[in-house]
Design a protein around this motif. Sequence first.
Motif, PDB file in Angstrom:
ATOM      1  N   PRO A   7       0.801  -1.223   0.000  1.00 20.93           N
ATOM      2  CA  PRO A   7       0.000   0.000   0.000  1.00 20.93           C
ATOM      3  C   PRO A   7       0.838   1.279   0.000  1.00 20.93           C
ATOM      4  O   PRO A   7       0.340   2.354  -0.303  1.00 20.93           O
ATOM      5  CB  PRO A   7      -0.832  -0.108   1.275  1.00 20.93           C
ATOM      6  CG  PRO A   7      -0.022  -0.962   2.170  1.00 20.93           C
ATOM      7  CD  PRO A   7       0.719  -1.920   1.277  1.00 20.93           C
ATOM      8  N   THR A   8       2.124   1.163   0.357  1.00 18.93           N
ATOM      9  CA  THR A   8       2.987   2.341   0.414  1.00 18.93           C
ATOM     10  C   THR A   8       4.160   2.175  -0.538  1.00 18.93           C
ATOM     11  O   THR A   8       4.578   1.064  -0.844  1.00 18.93           O
ATOM     12  CB  THR A   8       3.539   2.550   1.840  1.00 18.93           C
ATOM     13  OG1 THR A   8       4.237   1.374   2.246  1.00 18.93           O
ATOM     14  CG2 THR A   8       2.431   2.844   2.817  1.00 18.93           C
ATOM     15  N   THR A   9       4.695   3.303  -0.971  1.00 19.69           N
ATOM     16  CA  THR A   9       5.878   3.285  -1.822  1.00 19.69           C
ATOM     17  C   THR A   9       7.122   3.402  -0.941  1.00 19.69           C
ATOM     18  O   THR A   9       7.022   3.603   0.277  1.00 19.69           O
ATOM     19  CB  THR A   9       5.846   4.463  -2.815  1.00 19.69           C
ATOM     20  OG1 THR A   9       5.867   5.687  -2.064  1.00 19.69           O
ATOM     21  CG2 THR A   9       4.610   4.411  -3.688  1.00 19.69           C
ATOM     22  N   ALA A  10       8.286   3.324  -1.555  1.00 21.51           N
ATOM     23  CA  ALA A  10       9.540   3.473  -0.815  1.00 21.51           C
ATOM     24  C   ALA A  10       9.652   4.873  -0.216  1.00 21.51           C
ATOM     25  O   ALA A  10      10.188   5.053   0.887  1.00 21.51           O
ATOM     26  CB  ALA A  10      10.721   3.185  -1.734  1.00 21.51           C
ATOM     27  N   VAL A  11       9.126   5.869  -0.908  1.00 18.60           N
ATOM     28  CA  VAL A  11       9.147   7.244  -0.401  1.00 18.60           C
ATOM     29  C   VAL A  11       8.276   7.364   0.845  1.00 18.60           C
ATOM     30  O   VAL A  11       8.663   8.012   1.832  1.00 18.60           O
ATOM     31  CB  VAL A  11       8.672   8.229  -1.495  1.00 18.60           C
ATOM     32  CG1 VAL A  11       8.550   9.641  -0.959  1.00 18.60           C
ATOM     33  CG2 VAL A  11       9.612   8.182  -2.678  1.00 18.60           C
ATOM     34  N   ASP A  12       7.113   6.736   0.820  1.00 16.22           N
ATOM     35  CA  ASP A  12       6.221   6.762   1.984  1.00 16.22           C
ATOM     36  C   ASP A  12       6.862   6.052   3.168  1.00 16.22           C
ATOM     37  O   ASP A  12       6.781   6.528   4.309  1.00 16.22           O
ATOM     38  CB  ASP A  12       4.882   6.116   1.653  1.00 16.22           C
ATOM     39  CG  ASP A  12       4.151   6.829   0.533  1.00 16.22           C
ATOM     40  OD1 ASP A  12       4.343   8.052   0.385  1.00 16.22           O
ATOM     41  OD2 ASP A  12       3.401   6.155  -0.190  1.00 16.22           O
ATOM     42  N   ASP A  13       7.494   4.910   2.909  1.00 17.77           N
ATOM     43  CA  ASP A  13       8.157   4.166   3.974  1.00 17.77           C
ATOM     44  C   ASP A  13       9.272   5.000   4.597  1.00 17.77           C
ATOM     45  O   ASP A  13       9.425   5.049   5.817  1.00 17.77           O
ATOM     46  CB  ASP A  13       8.730   2.858   3.444  1.00 17.77           C
ATOM     47  CG  ASP A  13       7.659   1.868   3.046  1.00 17.77           C
ATOM     48  OD1 ASP A  13       6.492   2.049   3.471  1.00 17.77           O
ATOM     49  OD2 ASP A  13       7.972   0.916   2.312  1.00 17.77           O
ATOM     50  N   ARG A  14      10.058   5.676   3.751  1.00 20.37           N
ATOM     51  CA  ARG A  14      11.147   6.515   4.244  1.00 20.37           C
ATOM     52  C   ARG A  14      10.603   7.667   5.084  1.00 20.37           C
ATOM     53  O   ARG A  14      11.189   8.027   6.108  1.00 20.37           O
ATOM     54  CB  ARG A  14      11.965   7.050   3.073  1.00 20.37           C
ATOM     55  CG  ARG A  14      13.296   7.604   3.478  1.00 20.37           C
ATOM     56  CD  ARG A  14      14.200   7.966   2.312  1.00 20.37           C
ATOM     57  NE  ARG A  14      13.955   7.178   1.119  1.00 20.37           N
ATOM     58  CZ  ARG A  14      13.700   7.692  -0.076  1.00 20.37           C
ATOM     59  NH1 ARG A  14      13.655   8.988  -0.243  1.00 20.37           N
ATOM     60  NH2 ARG A  14      13.505   6.911  -1.111  1.00 20.37           N
ATOM     61  N   PHE A  15       9.463   8.235   4.685  1.00 22.82           N
ATOM     62  CA  PHE A  15       8.834   9.313   5.440  1.00 22.82           C
ATOM     63  C   PHE A  15       8.452   8.839   6.842  1.00 22.82           C
ATOM     64  O   PHE A  15       8.732   9.527   7.834  1.00 22.82           O
ATOM     65  CB  PHE A  15       7.592   9.822   4.700  1.00 22.82           C
ATOM     66  CG  PHE A  15       6.861  10.915   5.417  1.00 22.82           C
ATOM     67  CD1 PHE A  15       7.265  12.221   5.297  1.00 22.82           C
ATOM     68  CD2 PHE A  15       5.755  10.623   6.204  1.00 22.82           C
ATOM     69  CE1 PHE A  15       6.590  13.236   5.962  1.00 22.82           C
ATOM     70  CE2 PHE A  15       5.079  11.618   6.869  1.00 22.82           C
ATOM     71  CZ  PHE A  15       5.502  12.938   6.751  1.00 22.82           C
ATOM     72  N   LYS A  37      -1.587  13.333   6.431  1.00 24.64           N
ATOM     73  CA  LYS A  37      -1.619  14.776   6.248  1.00 24.64           C
ATOM     74  C   LYS A  37      -0.629  15.229   5.174  1.00 24.64           C
ATOM     75  O   LYS A  37      -0.948  16.068   4.347  1.00 24.64           O
ATOM     76  CB  LYS A  37      -1.276  15.469   7.569  1.00 24.64           C
ATOM     77  CG  LYS A  37      -1.411  16.970   7.515  1.00 24.64           C
ATOM     78  CD  LYS A  37      -1.007  17.596   8.824  1.00 24.64           C
ATOM     79  CE  LYS A  37      -2.177  17.593   9.771  1.00 24.64           C
ATOM     80  NZ  LYS A  37      -1.914  18.345  11.004  1.00 24.64           N
ATOM     81  N   ALA A  38       0.576  14.631   5.151  1.00 24.05           N
ATOM     82  CA  ALA A  38       1.620  15.072   4.226  1.00 24.05           C
ATOM     83  C   ALA A  38       1.425  14.530   2.816  1.00 24.05           C
ATOM     84  O   ALA A  38       1.623  15.242   1.840  1.00 24.05           O
ATOM     85  CB  ALA A  38       2.983  14.658   4.764  1.00 24.05           C
ATOM     86  N   HIS A  39       1.051  13.246   2.687  1.00 25.62           N
ATOM     87  CA  HIS A  39       0.999  12.605   1.375  1.00 25.62           C
ATOM     88  C   HIS A  39      -0.413  12.236   0.931  1.00 25.62           C
ATOM     89  O   HIS A  39      -0.601  11.800  -0.206  1.00 25.62           O
ATOM     90  CB  HIS A  39       1.870  11.339   1.369  1.00 25.62           C
ATOM     91  CG  HIS A  39       3.323  11.625   1.503  1.00 25.62           C
ATOM     92  ND1 HIS A  39       4.227  11.310   0.532  1.00 25.62           N
ATOM     93  CD2 HIS A  39       4.052  12.208   2.489  1.00 25.62           C
ATOM     94  CE1 HIS A  39       5.428  11.675   0.915  1.00 25.62           C
ATOM     95  NE2 HIS A  39       5.345  12.229   2.106  1.00 25.62           N
ATOM     96  N   GLY A  40      -1.390  12.336   1.825  1.00 16.18           N
ATOM     97  CA  GLY A  40      -2.761  12.018   1.461  1.00 16.18           C
ATOM     98  C   GLY A  40      -3.023  10.534   1.277  1.00 16.18           C
ATOM     99  O   GLY A  40      -3.927  10.154   0.539  1.00 16.18           O
TER     100      GLY A  40
END
Length: 74
Positions: A7-15, A37-40
């Motif tokens: 459900p998440t990308t590598a960018v989301d995981d890093r965030f 809030k940040a990525h929706g």
Amino acid sequence: GQGRKRPTTAVDDRFVILQTLRNRSQTAVQSKNSLEKAHGIKISKRTVRRTLKEAGLKAFRTKKVPRLQSCLLY
């Protein structure tokens, strides 16, 4: 590629990981809310916990120590 799509990308995981490292006492629910809030992106708190576990981050609990008492020295 067997299994369900992440459900998440590598960018989301890093965030999520960076948010947790910046504030170690932050809960999984707070990390989830900041990602929403940040990525929706709407994900569950279990997904956040799984992401942190894959990154090698464990639960943080403050140690309980006895309180310091003021001593009167004469």
